[in-house]
Write a protein that holds these residues in place. Structure first.
Motif, short mmCIF file in Angstrom:
data_model
loop_
_atom_site.label_atom_id
_atom_site.label_comp_id
_atom_site.label_asym_id
_atom_site.label_seq_id
_atom_site.Cartn_x
_atom_site.Cartn_y
_atom_site.Cartn_z
N UNK A 176 42.79 9.66 12.84
CA UNK A 176 41.67 10.48 12.40
C UNK A 176 42.08 11.95 12.28
N UNK A 177 42.83 12.45 13.25
CA UNK A 177 43.24 13.84 13.22
C UNK A 177 44.14 14.11 12.01
N UNK A 178 44.95 13.14 11.64
CA UNK A 178 45.75 13.30 10.44
C UNK A 178 44.90 13.34 9.19
N UNK A 179 43.87 12.52 9.15
CA UNK A 179 42.97 12.50 8.00
C UNK A 179 42.28 13.85 7.82
N UNK A 180 41.87 14.48 8.92
CA UNK A 180 41.14 15.75 8.84
C UNK A 180 42.07 16.95 9.01
N UNK A 181 43.38 16.74 8.91
CA UNK A 181 44.34 17.82 9.18
C UNK A 181 44.18 19.01 8.24
N UNK A 182 43.75 18.77 7.01
CA UNK A 182 43.53 19.89 6.09
C UNK A 182 42.40 20.78 6.60
N UNK A 183 41.35 20.16 7.09
CA UNK A 183 40.26 20.94 7.70
C UNK A 183 40.75 21.68 8.94
N UNK A 184 41.51 21.00 9.78
CA UNK A 184 42.06 21.66 10.97
C UNK A 184 42.88 22.88 10.56
N UNK A 185 43.70 22.70 9.54
CA UNK A 185 44.62 23.75 9.10
C UNK A 185 43.87 24.97 8.58
N UNK A 186 42.82 24.76 7.80
CA UNK A 186 42.12 25.89 7.20
C UNK A 186 41.05 26.49 8.10
N UNK A 240 49.89 4.90 8.55
CA UNK A 240 49.47 5.62 9.74
C UNK A 240 50.48 6.61 10.24
N UNK A 241 51.77 6.35 10.00
CA UNK A 241 52.78 7.28 10.50
C UNK A 241 52.67 8.64 9.82
N UNK A 242 52.24 8.67 8.57
CA UNK A 242 52.04 9.94 7.88
C UNK A 242 50.86 10.69 8.49
N UNK A 243 49.80 9.95 8.83
CA UNK A 243 48.67 10.58 9.52
C UNK A 243 49.11 11.16 10.86
N UNK A 244 49.94 10.42 11.58
CA UNK A 244 50.40 10.90 12.88
C UNK A 244 51.21 12.18 12.73
N UNK A 245 52.06 12.24 11.71
CA UNK A 245 52.84 13.46 11.48
C UNK A 245 51.94 14.64 11.14
N UNK A 246 50.94 14.38 10.32
CA UNK A 246 49.99 15.46 9.99
C UNK A 246 49.28 15.95 11.24
N UNK A 247 48.89 15.02 12.10
CA UNK A 247 48.18 15.40 13.31
C UNK A 247 49.04 16.27 14.21
N UNK A 248 50.29 15.87 14.40
CA UNK A 248 51.21 16.65 15.23
C UNK A 248 51.41 18.04 14.64
N UNK A 249 51.66 18.08 13.34
CA UNK A 249 51.91 19.37 12.69
C UNK A 249 50.70 20.29 12.80
N UNK A 250 49.51 19.73 12.59
CA UNK A 250 48.30 20.57 12.65
C UNK A 250 48.09 21.14 14.04
N UNK A 251 48.27 20.33 15.08
CA UNK A 251 48.07 20.82 16.45
C UNK A 251 49.10 21.88 16.82
N UNK A 252 50.34 21.70 16.36
CA UNK A 252 51.37 22.70 16.68
C UNK A 252 51.05 24.02 15.99
N UNK A 253 50.56 23.97 14.76
CA UNK A 253 50.19 25.21 14.08
C UNK A 253 49.02 25.88 14.80
N UNK A 254 48.06 25.10 15.26
CA UNK A 254 46.95 25.67 16.04
C UNK A 254 47.48 26.34 17.30
#
Length: 418
Positions: A338-348, A24-38
């Motif tokens: 969940x946000x980490x799981x869909x982070x690739x979609x968020x990113x693109x 889960x910690x990897x998902x959390x990191x992805x989520x944070x990174x995706x939101x910051x890029x947005x």
């Protein structure tokens, strides 16, 4: 792209606080990174007043992608080594990256055709370079403008995949810390001397390089997939040449930044190896810690403008990743997972929505803050709803198809051995 493809369930040994086969910690990191890029990309079309406030001291976009690169380094080589098959690894990578990529690029193409995005000029003037360059995902290293701004990171992801494959075939995969330290040293000592866009000045040179790299990369992949040892070694050498040569002398960004990105990903790999017990921490930490130190020093030494946006972004990314590792045993809230799981979609997908906003609001400063805040909230809601659909309809089915194909390859390999 984080591992930008956030649905990788293949990565590391499970620990407390994880779901069945994920951390889960990897998902959390992805989520944070995706939101910051947005956030970074929402500034110009919605809140341009904030950029002069935060921009001079912090590059939020670079912070987000550096977190993604650390996560990529941590999880991607483990995916290859766990299965022990180059064919299965590349099957998984292609099915994770390309289906959603195709959807996002098609959406960007619609914007180009309708005139919302000026990219259509480049597509019509240099169509072969544009199409082939993007198909390889190496376009940012070929001097081919990205049809979506965030696609530049996928070029470094692909270069990293090439290098990981080459090292695995050569039996050098355990040298992650040394490789990362080497790239960091090049970034610091030679990053200011290496050229940018050396091989693709002009339309003819860009086309020639694009076709040549595509052929070399295809031959390299065919080689590493071969059963002949000589072909595998030659293929590994070809992939390494592409993955090191392009960032070193033909990147759009300065070479010291390109080398730092590769160093960061291999540092992430070294941390995975130490945490999983493959390599001792005493062997891992000294070279790994040199990577952020060299990145900071390279930014101060080679950066032409103020180094602080880069320096603070790098330091913050490493602190964030370290905090994630230290808190890996903690449960992650369901939304963040969940946000980490869909982070690739968020990113693109988010640049597509923001491009539409930019076309609808040519002068955001003319709108009062409450209206823009409301518009930002609406964009975020639309983004979350859209990525829920793209993950369910595109990413998840493609990943399942990739796993089925990989299973068939594994079965055939087992039959051949039997």
């Amino acid at each position: 792209m984080v591992e930008i493809t956030g649905a990788d369930s293949t990565t590391v040994p499970a620990t407390a606080g994880t779901r069945a086969n994920r951390q889960g910690w990897l998902d959390a990191l992805r989520a944070v990174a995706a939101l910051v890029v947005v956030y970074e990309h929402a500034l110009d079309p919605l809140f341009p007043e904030l950029r002069p406030i935060t921009g001079p001291w912090f590059n939020a976009g670079m912070y987000g992608v550096m977190v993604f690169f650390l996560v990529s380094g941590y999880v991607v080589p483990a995916s290859l080594e766990r299965g022990g098959s180059v064919a299965e690894f590349w099957t998984g990578r292609l099915f994770r990256l390309y289906p959603l990529w195709a959807v996002a690029v098609a959406a960007a193409g619609v914007l180009a055709v309708t005139g919302v995005d000026p990219m259509h000029v480049w597509l019509t003037q240099r169509p072969v370079s544009a199409v082939v360059g993007h198909a390889t995902m190496l376009q940012d290293l070929l001097n081919v403008p990205n049809v979506i701004n965030v696609l530049w990171t996928l070029s470094y992801e692909m270069a990293f995949y090439f290098l990981v494959t080459a090292l695995y075939v050569a039996g050098l995969q355990r040298r992650s810390a040394e490789v990362g330290c080497g790239f960091a040293a090049v970034a610091l000592l030679a990053g200011g001397l290496l050229p940018s866009i050396l091989l693709s000045h002009g339309a003819t040179a860009t086309l020639g390089l694009t076709l040549g790299v595509t052929a070399l990369g295809a031959c390299g992949l065919a080689g590493v997939l071969s059963s002949r040892a000589v072909a595998r070694r030659a293929g590994a050498a070809a992939l390494a040449l592409v993955a090191v040569g392009l960032p070193a002398v033909n990147g759009r960004i300065p070479a010291w930044q390109s080398m730092t990105i590769l160093a960061t990903m291999f540092a992430g790999t070294a941390l995975y190896r130490a945490r999983s017990g493959q390599i001792g921490w005493s062997r891992t930490l000294p070279p790994v810690l040199l990577v952020p130190l060299a990145a900071v020093a390279a930014g101060v030494w080679h950066g032409q403008e103020s180094p602080w946006p880069w320096v603070n972004a790098v330091v913050a990314a490493w602190v964030t990743f370290a905090a994630g590792m230290l808190l890996a045993h903690r449960a992650v809230p369901r939304f963040w997972a969940w946000l980490g799981v869909v982070s690739y979609s968020v990113y693109l997908i988010h640049p597509i929505l923001l491009e539409v906003v930019d076309g609808l609001v040519p002068d955001p400063g003319a709108l009062a803050w409450p209206y823009r805040a409301g518009l930002g909230a609406a964009v975020l809601a639309a983004l979350l709803g859209t990525v829920a659909l793209t993950y369910r309809l595109v990413e998840a089915p493609a990943q399942r198809a990739g796993r089925r194909l990989a299973a068939r390859l594994r079965a055939r390999r087992g039959d051949a051995r039997g």
